[in-house]
Design a protein around this motif. Structure first.
Motif, PDB file in Angstrom:
ATOM      1  N   TYR A 147      44.137  22.165  15.395  1.00  0.00           N
ATOM      2  CA  TYR A 147      43.805  21.680  16.857  1.00  0.00           C
ATOM      3  C   TYR A 147      45.012  21.071  17.373  1.00  0.00           C
ATOM      4  CZ  TYR A 147      41.671  18.328  19.981  1.00  0.00           C
ATOM      5  OH  TYR A 147      41.239  17.671  21.001  1.00  0.00           O
TER       6      TYR A 147
ATOM      7  N   TYR B  73      37.039  19.797  12.433  1.00  0.00           N
ATOM      8  CA  TYR B  73      36.454  20.747  11.888  1.00  0.00           C
ATOM      9  C   TYR B  73      35.195  21.480  12.465  1.00  0.00           C
ATOM     10  CZ  TYR B  73      33.815  23.491   8.069  1.00  0.00           C
ATOM     11  OH  TYR B  73      33.185  24.595   7.939  1.00  0.00           O
ATOM     12  N   TRP B  74      34.593  20.611  12.835  1.00  0.00           N
ATOM     13  CA  TRP B  74      33.088  21.248  13.451  1.00  0.00           C
ATOM     14  C   TRP B  74      33.549  22.105  14.736  1.00  0.00           C
ATOM     15  CZ3 TRP B  74      29.543  22.461  10.507  1.00  0.00           C
ATOM     16  CH2 TRP B  74      29.544  21.196   9.178  1.00  0.00           C
ATOM     17  N   VAL B  75      34.525  21.449  15.641  1.00  0.00           N
ATOM     18  CA  VAL B  75      34.863  22.256  16.720  1.00  0.00           C
ATOM     19  C   VAL B  75      35.477  23.709  16.191  1.00  0.00           C
ATOM     20  CG1 VAL B  75      36.853  22.249  18.534  1.00  0.00           C
ATOM     21  CG2 VAL B  75      35.494  20.318  18.157  1.00  0.00           C
TER      22      VAL B  75
ATOM     23  N   SER C 160      32.256  30.852  14.528  1.00  0.00           N
ATOM     24  CA  SER C 160      31.125  31.079  14.644  1.00  0.00           C
ATOM     25  C   SER C 160      30.719  32.016  15.922  1.00  0.00           C
ATOM     26  CB  SER C 160      29.860  30.149  14.762  1.00  0.00           C
ATOM     27  OG  SER C 160      29.969  29.224  13.398  1.00  0.00           O
ATOM     28  N   LEU C 161      31.335  31.402  17.265  1.00  0.00           N
ATOM     29  CA  LEU C 161      31.108  32.056  18.298  1.00  0.00           C
ATOM     30  C   LEU C 161      31.855  33.497  18.149  1.00  0.00           C
ATOM     31  CD1 LEU C 161      31.564  29.412  20.917  1.00  0.00           C
ATOM     32  CD2 LEU C 161      29.440  30.638  20.629  1.00  0.00           C
TER      33      LEU C 161
ATOM     34  N   LEU D  87      29.499  24.407   4.982  1.00  0.00           N
ATOM     35  CA  LEU D  87      28.502  23.770   5.600  1.00  0.00           C
ATOM     36  C   LEU D  87      28.050  22.710   4.793  1.00  0.00           C
ATOM     37  CD1 LEU D  87      25.989  26.526   6.643  1.00  0.00           C
ATOM     38  CD2 LEU D  87      27.499  25.007   8.272  1.00  0.00           C
TER      39      LEU D  87
ATOM     40  N   SER E 144      31.217  14.696   6.589  1.00  0.00           N
ATOM     41  CA  SER E 144      31.370  14.063   7.772  1.00  0.00           C
ATOM     42  C   SER E 144      30.341  12.692   7.926  1.00  0.00           C
ATOM     43  CB  SER E 144      30.470  15.228   8.604  1.00  0.00           C
ATOM     44  OG  SER E 144      31.385  16.221   8.998  1.00  0.00           O
TER      45      SER E 144
ATOM     46  N   TYR F 201      34.916  25.130  13.483  1.00  0.00           N
ATOM     47  CA  TYR F 201      33.717  26.350  12.735  1.00  0.00           C
ATOM     48  C   TYR F 201      32.869  26.679  14.169  1.00  0.00           C
ATOM     49  CZ  TYR F 201      29.889  27.378  10.032  1.00  0.00           C
ATOM     50  OH  TYR F 201      28.759  28.008   9.541  1.00  0.00           O
ATOM     51  N   ALA F 202      32.570  25.973  15.149  1.00  0.00           N
ATOM     52  CA  ALA F 202      32.082  26.515  16.226  1.00  0.00           C
ATOM     53  C   ALA F 202      32.817  27.607  16.964  1.00  0.00           C
ATOM     54  CB  ALA F 202      31.791  25.445  17.359  1.00  0.00           C
ATOM     55  N   ILE F 203      33.853  27.624  16.940  1.00  0.00           N
ATOM     56  CA  ILE F 203      34.849  28.706  17.645  1.00  0.00           C
ATOM     57  C   ILE F 203      34.853  29.851  16.745  1.00  0.00           C
ATOM     58  CG2 ILE F 203      37.207  29.414  18.034  1.00  0.00           C
ATOM     59  CD1 ILE F 203      37.686  26.566  19.243  1.00  0.00           C
TER      60      ILE F 203
END
Length: 187
Positions: free
Chosen positions: A100, A53-55, A61-62, A28, A35, A57-59
């Protein structure tokens, strides 16, 4: 002789909880800093790296939210996550771009095809330490835009596109050289 058992206990606690301490910094704090820095520069490659990276990281986390009960049974998961996040974050590895381009983008661009071939592994050997060479097209484009500006870059692309259309006979004079999937297909 005085005992240093208190110092030893602190060191043991730090070692046992290394993942808890390092993960927020790696996952983070550094990406947040990088960023903001990328937003302030003109580098499209940096913007792409950190959005990617944020995409991812969201995956992740989900995935953790969905499988949290199952992941509790794997005590090595936090360390695997830390290593994986380091691979995604550190620019020497360029992991976020690799994941990605080879997994997320194909699925997003063509969901039917990607769902039938989700476990495809490219045959090309992946280089964990990619070299940014001067002849890399993205690097060359970024350097050109930094030197001449984005308007000059767009004019150069339009000139090249007009030249290619002229070579194909795209002047509208009865030529049938158009492919069905060309962007400039005329009815």
């Amino acid at each position: 002789m005085p005992s240093h058992s208190g110092d030893d206990n602190v060191l043991q606690v730090l070692i046992k909880n290394f993942d808890v301490l390092a993960l927020p910094l790696v996952a983070l704090v550094y990406p947040l800093y990088a960023s903001v820095k990328a937003i302030e520069t003109k580098s499209l490659a940096e913007d792409e790296q950190w959005l990617t990276y944020w995409v991812l990281y969201a995956i992740i986390s989900l995935f953790e939210l969905i499988f949290s009960k199952l992941l509790e049974w794997f005590p090595i998961w936090p360390f695997l996550k830390l290593v994986g996040i380091c691979w995604l974050v550190l620019p020497q590895f360029n992991g976020a771009e690799h994941v990605y381009r080879h997994f997320i983008r194909p699925f997003y661009m063509n969901p039917q095809r990607a769902s039938t071939n989700i476990w495809y592994v490219p045959q090309k050997k992946f280089n964990f330490f990619p070299k940014r060479e001067d002849d890399d097209i993205l690097t060359a484009a970024e350097k050109y835009m930094e030197k001449h500006g984005t308007d000059a870059f767009e004019r150069m692309i339009v000139r090249k596109d007009s030249y290619e259309r002229g070579r194909r006979g795209g002047g509208g004079g009865g030529s049938n050289n158009y492919m069905i999937f060309d962007d400039d297909y005329r009815y």
